[in-house]
Design a protein around this motif. Structure first.
Motif, PDB file in Angstrom:
ATOM      1  N   PRO A  74      31.144  28.356  26.215  1.00  0.00           N
ATOM      2  CA  PRO A  74      32.283  29.238  26.506  1.00  0.00           C
ATOM      3  C   PRO A  74      33.507  28.437  26.955  1.00  0.00           C
ATOM      4  O   PRO A  74      33.383  27.420  27.633  1.00  0.00           O
ATOM      5  N   SER A  75      34.679  28.922  26.587  1.00  0.00           N
ATOM      6  CA  SER A  75      35.915  28.268  27.013  1.00  0.00           C
ATOM      7  C   SER A  75      36.124  28.513  28.504  1.00  0.00           C
ATOM      8  O   SER A  75      35.534  29.415  29.099  1.00  0.00           O
TER       9      SER A  75
ATOM     10  N   ASP B 285      37.205  34.655  33.105  1.00  0.00           N
ATOM     11  CA  ASP B 285      37.036  36.105  32.944  1.00  0.00           C
ATOM     12  C   ASP B 285      35.680  36.569  33.480  1.00  0.00           C
ATOM     13  O   ASP B 285      35.591  37.627  34.123  1.00  0.00           O
ATOM     14  N   ALA B 286      34.633  35.776  33.254  1.00  0.00           N
ATOM     15  CA  ALA B 286      33.307  36.118  33.772  1.00  0.00           C
ATOM     16  C   ALA B 286      33.291  36.064  35.303  1.00  0.00           C
ATOM     17  O   ALA B 286      32.677  36.920  35.959  1.00  0.00           O
ATOM     18  N   LEU B 287      33.981  35.083  35.877  1.00  0.00           N
ATOM     19  CA  LEU B 287      34.094  34.979  37.327  1.00  0.00           C
ATOM     20  C   LEU B 287      34.796  36.217  37.883  1.00  0.00           C
ATOM     21  O   LEU B 287      34.347  36.814  38.868  1.00  0.00           O
ATOM     22  N   ILE B 288      35.878  36.620  37.235  1.00  0.00           N
ATOM     23  CA  ILE B 288      36.615  37.810  37.674  1.00  0.00           C
ATOM     24  C   ILE B 288      35.732  39.051  37.587  1.00  0.00           C
ATOM     25  O   ILE B 288      35.766  39.903  38.476  1.00  0.00           O
ATOM     26  N   GLU B 289      34.928  39.164  36.536  1.00  0.00           N
ATOM     27  CA  GLU B 289      34.001  40.301  36.413  1.00  0.00           C
ATOM     28  C   GLU B 289      33.032  40.344  37.588  1.00  0.00           C
ATOM     29  O   GLU B 289      32.762  41.410  38.142  1.00  0.00           O
ATOM     30  N   ARG B 290      32.498  39.181  37.992  1.00  0.00           N
ATOM     31  CA  ARG B 290      31.592  39.138  39.144  1.00  0.00           C
ATOM     32  C   ARG B 290      32.328  39.540  40.416  1.00  0.00           C
ATOM     33  O   ARG B 290      31.784  40.263  41.260  1.00  0.00           O
TER      34      ARG B 290
ATOM     35  N   PRO C 212      35.799  26.865  36.360  1.00  0.00           N
ATOM     36  CA  PRO C 212      36.455  28.143  36.642  1.00  0.00           C
ATOM     37  C   PRO C 212      36.636  28.425  38.132  1.00  0.00           C
ATOM     38  O   PRO C 212      37.649  29.007  38.530  1.00  0.00           O
ATOM     39  N   LEU C 213      35.693  27.994  38.957  1.00  0.00           N
ATOM     40  CA  LEU C 213      35.841  28.224  40.391  1.00  0.00           C
ATOM     41  C   LEU C 213      36.981  27.386  40.961  1.00  0.00           C
ATOM     42  O   LEU C 213      37.778  27.869  41.772  1.00  0.00           O
ATOM     43  N   GLU C 214      37.095  26.141  40.511  1.00  0.00           N
ATOM     44  CA  GLU C 214      38.215  25.296  40.936  1.00  0.00           C
ATOM     45  C   GLU C 214      39.538  25.937  40.513  1.00  0.00           C
ATOM     46  O   GLU C 214      40.502  25.974  41.291  1.00  0.00           O
ATOM     47  N   ALA C 215      39.583  26.445  39.305  1.00  0.00           N
ATOM     48  CA  ALA C 215      40.796  27.107  38.814  1.00  0.00           C
ATOM     49  C   ALA C 215      41.147  28.312  39.680  1.00  0.00           C
ATOM     50  O   ALA C 215      42.317  28.513  40.044  1.00  0.00           O
ATOM     51  N   ALA C 216      40.137  29.108  40.033  1.00  0.00           N
ATOM     52  CA  ALA C 216      40.378  30.295  40.851  1.00  0.00           C
ATOM     53  C   ALA C 216      40.878  29.915  42.239  1.00  0.00           C
ATOM     54  O   ALA C 216      41.857  30.482  42.737  1.00  0.00           O
ATOM     55  N   ILE C 217      40.226  28.944  42.853  1.00  0.00           N
ATOM     56  CA  ILE C 217      40.623  28.530  44.204  1.00  0.00           C
ATOM     57  C   ILE C 217      42.034  27.957  44.218  1.00  0.00           C
ATOM     58  O   ILE C 217      42.850  28.301  45.080  1.00  0.00           O
ATOM     59  N   LEU C 218      42.336  27.085  43.263  1.00  0.00           N
ATOM     60  CA  LEU C 218      43.690  26.519  43.204  1.00  0.00           C
ATOM     61  C   LEU C 218      44.738  27.606  42.971  1.00  0.00           C
ATOM     62  O   LEU C 218      45.818  27.579  43.565  1.00  0.00           O
TER      63      LEU C 218
END
Length: 79
Positions: free
Chosen positions: A6-7, A13-18, A55-61
């Motif tokens: 997955p990109s 998007d999967a992180l946001i869904e959770r 993705p978690l690093e992207a979300a936190i930043l």
């Protein structure tokens, strides 16, 4: 042939869904804060998908950038 991995955007998007599922279990007075955090992550998803692979690093930043932006708007001398 299709993509096997997955990109980063799909993973964000999967992180946001959770996080959306988690938000449903929150108290009403806190769920609007979670909405704001999710909005911050979505706002920066484009540049995150270009430059990061976690993705978690992207979300936190993304969230930290928006928090810092709000601090600077309230106290320009502190930035």
């Amino acid at each position: 042939m299709g993509r096997n991995v997955p990109s980063i955007r799909q993973e964000i998007d999967a992180l946001i869904e959770r996080w959306e599922k988690y938000k449903k279990s929150m108290r009403a007075e806190d769920s609007h804060i979670m909405d704001s955090l999710i909005k911050d992550v979505k706002k920066h998803a484009g540049e995150a998908s270009y430059a990061l692979d976690d993705p978690l690093e992207a979300a936190i930043l993304s969230i930290l950038i928006e928090i810092k932006r709000k601090i600077c708007e309230n106290d320009p001398g502190g930035c």
